[in-house]
Scaffold this motif. Sequence first.
Motif, mmCIF file in Angstrom:
data_model
loop_
_atom_site.group_PDB
_atom_site.id
_atom_site.type_symbol
_atom_site.label_atom_id
_atom_site.label_comp_id
_atom_site.label_asym_id
_atom_site.label_seq_id
_atom_site.Cartn_x
_atom_site.Cartn_y
_atom_site.Cartn_z
ATOM 1 N N GLY A 58 0.831 -1.197 0.000
ATOM 2 C CA GLY A 58 0.000 0.000 0.000
ATOM 3 C C GLY A 58 0.863 1.243 0.000
ATOM 4 O O GLY A 58 2.038 1.216 0.353
ATOM 5 N N PHE A 59 0.276 2.364 -0.422
ATOM 6 C CA PHE A 59 0.982 3.654 -0.408
ATOM 7 C C PHE A 59 0.689 4.285 0.944
ATOM 8 O O PHE A 59 -0.455 4.627 1.251
ATOM 9 C CB PHE A 59 0.505 4.547 -1.548
ATOM 10 N N ILE A 60 1.705 4.442 1.770
ATOM 11 C CA ILE A 60 1.516 4.735 3.178
ATOM 12 C C ILE A 60 1.592 6.220 3.515
ATOM 13 O O ILE A 60 0.811 6.732 4.337
ATOM 14 C CB ILE A 60 2.550 3.933 4.006
ATOM 15 N N ALA A 61 2.513 6.947 2.892
ATOM 16 C CA ALA A 61 2.716 8.344 3.278
ATOM 17 C C ALA A 61 3.505 9.069 2.199
ATOM 18 O O ALA A 61 4.151 8.444 1.357
ATOM 19 C CB ALA A 61 3.452 8.423 4.613
ATOM 20 N N SER B 10 9.132 15.409 7.330
ATOM 21 C CA SER B 10 8.243 14.341 7.780
ATOM 22 C C SER B 10 7.200 14.033 6.703
ATOM 23 O O SER B 10 6.983 14.809 5.773
ATOM 24 C CB SER B 10 7.564 14.723 9.091
ATOM 25 N N LEU B 11 6.554 12.878 6.865
ATOM 26 C CA LEU B 11 5.620 12.383 5.851
ATOM 27 C C LEU B 11 4.204 12.340 6.411
ATOM 28 O O LEU B 11 3.984 11.873 7.534
ATOM 29 C CB LEU B 11 6.020 10.973 5.409
ATOM 30 N N LEU B 12 3.265 12.798 5.616
ATOM 31 C CA LEU B 12 1.850 12.762 5.992
ATOM 32 C C LEU B 12 1.343 11.322 5.883
ATOM 33 O O LEU B 12 1.363 10.725 4.798
ATOM 34 C CB LEU B 12 1.038 13.669 5.071
ATOM 35 N N LEU B 13 0.880 10.756 6.992
ATOM 36 C CA LEU B 13 0.311 9.408 6.970
ATOM 37 C C LEU B 13 -1.047 9.459 6.270
ATOM 38 O O LEU B 13 -1.913 10.273 6.622
ATOM 39 C CB LEU B 13 0.135 8.885 8.391
ATOM 40 N N LEU B 14 -1.243 8.590 5.282
ATOM 41 C CA LEU B 14 -2.474 8.615 4.490
ATOM 42 C C LEU B 14 -3.563 7.837 5.217
ATOM 43 O O LEU B 14 -3.648 6.613 5.124
ATOM 44 C CB LEU B 14 -2.209 8.049 3.098
ATOM 45 N N ALA B 15 -4.373 8.586 5.961
ATOM 46 C CA ALA B 15 -5.377 7.966 6.833
ATOM 47 C C ALA B 15 -6.631 7.544 6.089
ATOM 48 O O ALA B 15 -7.452 6.799 6.625
ATOM 49 C CB ALA B 15 -5.758 8.940 7.956
ATOM 50 N N LYS B 16 -6.762 7.988 4.843
ATOM 51 C CA LYS B 16 -7.958 7.638 4.061
ATOM 52 C C LYS B 16 -7.520 7.068 2.712
ATOM 53 O O LYS B 16 -7.811 7.619 1.659
ATOM 54 C CB LYS B 16 -8.840 8.878 3.869
ATOM 55 N N ALA B 17 -6.825 5.947 2.774
ATOM 56 C CA ALA B 17 -6.278 5.360 1.551
ATOM 57 C C ALA B 17 -6.459 3.849 1.514
ATOM 58 O O ALA B 17 -5.653 3.125 0.940
ATOM 59 C CB ALA B 17 -4.794 5.713 1.425
#
Length: 498
Positions: A277-280, A289-296
């Motif tokens: 999966g594409f995580i951030a 820092s990386l934005l965590l993809l909470a709706k993916a």
Amino acid sequence: MGIKAALSKPFAAWVVKGINKWKKDALKAQGDVFNSLIKSATPTVFGKEHNFNSIKNYEDFKANVPIRDYEGLRPYIDRVVVGETDILWKGKPKYFAKTSGTTSGVKYIPISKESMPEHIKAARNALLTYIHETGKADFVNGKMIFLQGSPILTKKNGINVGRLSGIVAHLVPAYLQKNRLPSYATNCIEDWEEKVDAIVTETLHEDMTLISGIPPWVQMYFDKLSEKTGGKKIKNIFKNFSLFVYGGVNYEPYRAKIEASIGRKIDAIETYPASEGFIAYQDTQEDKSLLLLAKAGIFYEFIPADEYYNENPTRLSLAEIELDKNYALILNTNAGLWGYSIGDTVKFVSKNPYKILVTGRIKHFISAFGEHVIGEEVEQAILSVANEEGIEITEFTVAPQVNPPVGELPYHEWFVEFVETPKDIKAFSEKVDLALQQKNIYYFDLIEGKILQKLIIRSLQKDAFVNYMRAEGKLGGQNKVPRLSNDRKLAEVLEKYI
């Protein structure tokens, strides 16, 4: 400004507006993903065997679904691979991403019709977020290169199989295809060095504006471009090159050399894609820092890294994490991976929004003496000293020496390929050792207690790591050199390059 660049700005604004909605309430987004995943997978074999019909909340889920790595989930994946339906996820996967593991041999990671669009959308949104923040969009009018694996797909029981980057190559949006290099024929070349030579020939006289890939292999591309042009800097070869997109490894150990090759600093976007999966991704140039993809399509869990090997480790949802703590990352996905340990460790640096740094691999650490040194610590230790002294590093790895010569204490042995070896390697080593002591209290105690002697750095020949990867058949693609080993296997091979 070209028409693509002009149109990209309002499109980017519209996309970012949607991102900001879930970013402000990531916990609700995760709750929605959780409920959707459970509902969709309840009729599957896995869902029936793990009582999905009775799962109402995260506590129920933890009680019914154990943590597993690929080997633990393999009995289910093997049934999917032979063509059975409704095993881990409804129907059959759309693709298998083929990867290699150290213990599992070839791994087949399922990618569903629901999960594949999330990969594409996340990669797109990383660029659109950059455009919206910086206002820089001219790169979309030039040529873009993605250094990646072969796009050739095979079939396994009616399902397309390939490397993740090769699968994605078939799904690049039409509006980017005309700008995209290398050509399909060049991308299909399997031998990495032959492929890079062909890419150099194909791109040398093009208007390259965006370059993407894993940093060490992009560096190889830059080196070959420079050789081909009599030592020119990349900025003089590609005058409009303005954006570097990368993932797979921490950029910092490579930044100085890559920027030296380019001849100037350049904007960069870090992404965190995986076959699972594409995580951030990095959503601002203001911090790394990386934005965590909470709706993916992924529901995340986190295990404190120091509990990972416990019989019953603590499992946390996004709502329960703490800042600046190292966690093993666990995924539950809309491709049917459940309680899946991806093997990476992360730490949160922000909760508003939820942003992470990738700190290493759960299996890549040194704790031969109880120190539990992780990748982030060794990288920061050597880079802090190298940057202070203006030393460029090509690549490095660290291993414990538990059987030193008679009369000597054990130590950490560092194998480092420098662009130019420090004049006083012993003084350099001592500074790195002090930096590592400051990063890791356990390591400090072992040095102070005379359990370990200070680390020793072995300077390696030029191209040592490239030659090692070539000999292992792992040159290019998604392959990376591990920063840390808890044994001597890699160290013993590298000794011949000292």
